[in-house]
Write a protein that holds these residues in place. Structure first.
Motif, PDB file in Angstrom:
ATOM      1  N   PHE A  35      46.202  52.447  44.186  1.00 31.74           N
ATOM      2  CA  PHE A  35      47.210  51.117  43.730  1.00 31.74           C
ATOM      3  C   PHE A  35      46.680  50.665  42.268  1.00 31.74           C
ATOM      4  N   GLU A  36      47.583  50.434  41.457  1.00 33.12           N
ATOM      5  CA  GLU A  36      47.078  49.796  40.332  1.00 33.12           C
ATOM      6  C   GLU A  36      46.820  48.283  40.502  1.00 33.12           C
ATOM      7  N   PRO A  37      45.828  47.626  39.859  1.00 34.01           N
ATOM      8  CA  PRO A  37      45.563  46.275  39.963  1.00 34.01           C
ATOM      9  C   PRO A  37      46.599  45.211  39.624  1.00 34.01           C
ATOM     10  N   VAL A  38      46.668  44.316  40.412  1.00 37.03           N
ATOM     11  CA  VAL A  38      47.918  43.508  40.180  1.00 37.03           C
ATOM     12  C   VAL A  38      47.348  42.346  39.077  1.00 37.03           C
ATOM     13  N   SER A  39      48.027  41.853  38.192  1.00 39.35           N
ATOM     14  CA  SER A  39      48.067  41.190  36.940  1.00 39.35           C
ATOM     15  C   SER A  39      48.394  39.751  37.681  1.00 39.35           C
ATOM     16  N   ILE A  40      46.864  38.847  37.439  1.00 38.75           N
ATOM     17  CA  ILE A  40      47.165  37.586  37.890  1.00 38.75           C
ATOM     18  C   ILE A  40      47.838  36.625  37.140  1.00 38.75           C
ATOM     19  N   ASN A  41      48.236  37.194  35.895  1.00 44.77           N
ATOM     20  CA  ASN A  41      48.920  36.240  34.956  1.00 44.77           C
ATOM     21  C   ASN A  41      50.261  36.614  34.989  1.00 44.77           C
ATOM     22  N   ASN A  42      50.630  37.658  35.574  1.00 44.73           N
ATOM     23  CA  ASN A  42      52.043  38.175  35.686  1.00 44.73           C
ATOM     24  C   ASN A  42      53.058  38.266  36.793  1.00 44.73           C
ATOM     25  N   ALA A  43      52.188  38.573  37.904  1.00 44.07           N
ATOM     26  CA  ALA A  43      52.493  38.737  39.222  1.00 44.07           C
ATOM     27  C   ALA A  43      53.226  37.511  39.807  1.00 44.07           C
ATOM     28  N   LYS A  86      33.827  32.548  46.372  1.00 48.02           N
ATOM     29  CA  LYS A  86      32.958  33.853  45.926  1.00 48.02           C
ATOM     30  C   LYS A  86      33.139  34.895  46.914  1.00 48.02           C
ATOM     31  N   LYS A  87      33.594  34.550  48.006  1.00 49.74           N
ATOM     32  CA  LYS A  87      33.939  35.563  49.194  1.00 49.74           C
ATOM     33  C   LYS A  87      35.091  36.339  48.522  1.00 49.74           C
ATOM     34  N   LEU A  88      36.232  35.624  48.549  1.00 52.68           N
ATOM     35  CA  LEU A  88      37.409  36.154  48.206  1.00 52.68           C
ATOM     36  C   LEU A  88      37.484  36.685  46.673  1.00 52.68           C
ATOM     37  N   MET A  89      36.986  36.426  45.900  1.00 50.27           N
ATOM     38  CA  MET A  89      36.709  36.877  44.543  1.00 50.27           C
ATOM     39  C   MET A  89      36.009  38.329  44.801  1.00 50.27           C
ATOM     40  N   THR A  90      35.089  38.536  45.764  1.00 52.29           N
ATOM     41  CA  THR A  90      34.494  39.725  45.932  1.00 52.29           C
ATOM     42  C   THR A  90      35.288  40.761  46.598  1.00 52.29           C
ATOM     43  N   LYS A  91      36.288  40.178  47.462  1.00 56.18           N
ATOM     44  CA  LYS A  91      37.318  41.100  48.211  1.00 56.18           C
ATOM     45  C   LYS A  91      38.510  41.632  47.031  1.00 56.18           C
ATOM     46  N   LEU A  92      38.539  40.647  46.009  1.00 59.19           N
ATOM     47  CA  LEU A  92      39.703  40.988  45.029  1.00 59.19           C
ATOM     48  C   LEU A  92      38.979  41.903  44.144  1.00 59.19           C
ATOM     49  N   GLU A  93      37.992  42.164  43.846  1.00 55.94           N
ATOM     50  CA  GLU A  93      37.256  43.122  42.986  1.00 55.94           C
ATOM     51  C   GLU A  93      37.946  44.355  42.686  1.00 55.94           C
ATOM     52  N   GLY A  94      38.289  44.829  41.685  1.00 52.36           N
ATOM     53  CA  GLY A  94      39.063  45.917  41.285  1.00 52.36           C
ATOM     54  C   GLY A  94      40.439  45.982  41.690  1.00 52.36           C
ATOM     55  N   LYS A  95      40.923  45.008  42.373  1.00 57.50           N
ATOM     56  CA  LYS A  95      42.297  44.767  42.841  1.00 57.50           C
ATOM     57  C   LYS A  95      43.057  43.871  41.967  1.00 57.50           C
ATOM     58  N   ILE A  96      42.483  43.039  41.027  1.00 56.55           N
ATOM     59  CA  ILE A  96      43.284  42.254  39.983  1.00 56.55           C
ATOM     60  C   ILE A  96      42.809  42.443  38.645  1.00 56.55           C
ATOM     61  N   LYS A  97      43.694  42.342  37.762  1.00 55.61           N
ATOM     62  CA  LYS A  97      43.479  42.145  36.468  1.00 55.61           C
ATOM     63  C   LYS A  97      44.120  41.066  35.815  1.00 55.61           C
ATOM     64  N   LEU A  98      44.045  41.020  34.357  1.00 55.90           N
ATOM     65  CA  LEU A  98      44.779  39.922  33.717  1.00 55.90           C
ATOM     66  C   LEU A  98      46.033  40.468  33.388  1.00 55.90           C
TER      67      LEU A  98
END
Length: 98
Positions: A35-43, A86-98
């Motif tokens: 899956f393509e990472p999700v844009s946290i700025n546009n999603a 921090k835990k959630l940020m670790t889960k999201l690593e590679g799954k989100i982008k700008l």
């Protein structure tokens, strides 16, 4: 000697199903779509809510933060949203982008 051959044969039969199962699970992993990472700025809310550890409430908090503070300038800025640690940020690593 005959007992040894019988034991060897039985042990090989026991290993065969495990080998087949391992091979099948490896094939399934290779077939899973990337899956393509999700844009946290546009999603939108629904896209953000599909991310691991993010439900509709946190997705709305992300959108509210974005509307109040402007676009995120760095993926790590997401940690400034209430409920994102921090835990959630670790889960999201590679799954989100700008």
């Amino acid at each position: 000697m005959k007992i040894f051959k019988s034991l060897l044969f039985v042990s090989l039969l026991c290993l065969f199903p495990a080998t087949v199962t391992f091979a099948q699970s490896s094939e399934v992993l290779q077939e899973m779509p990337q899956f393509e990472p999700v844009s946290i700025n546009n999603a939108d809310l629904n896209m953000l809510a599909k991310l691991p550890g993010i439900g509709k409430k946190k997705a709305q908090a992300i959108i509210d933060y974005r509307e109040e503070n402007g676009e995120f300038t760095n993926v790590d800025d997401l940690a400034q949203v209430k409920g994102v640690g921090k835990k959630l940020m670790t889960k999201l690593e590679g799954k989100i982008k700008l």
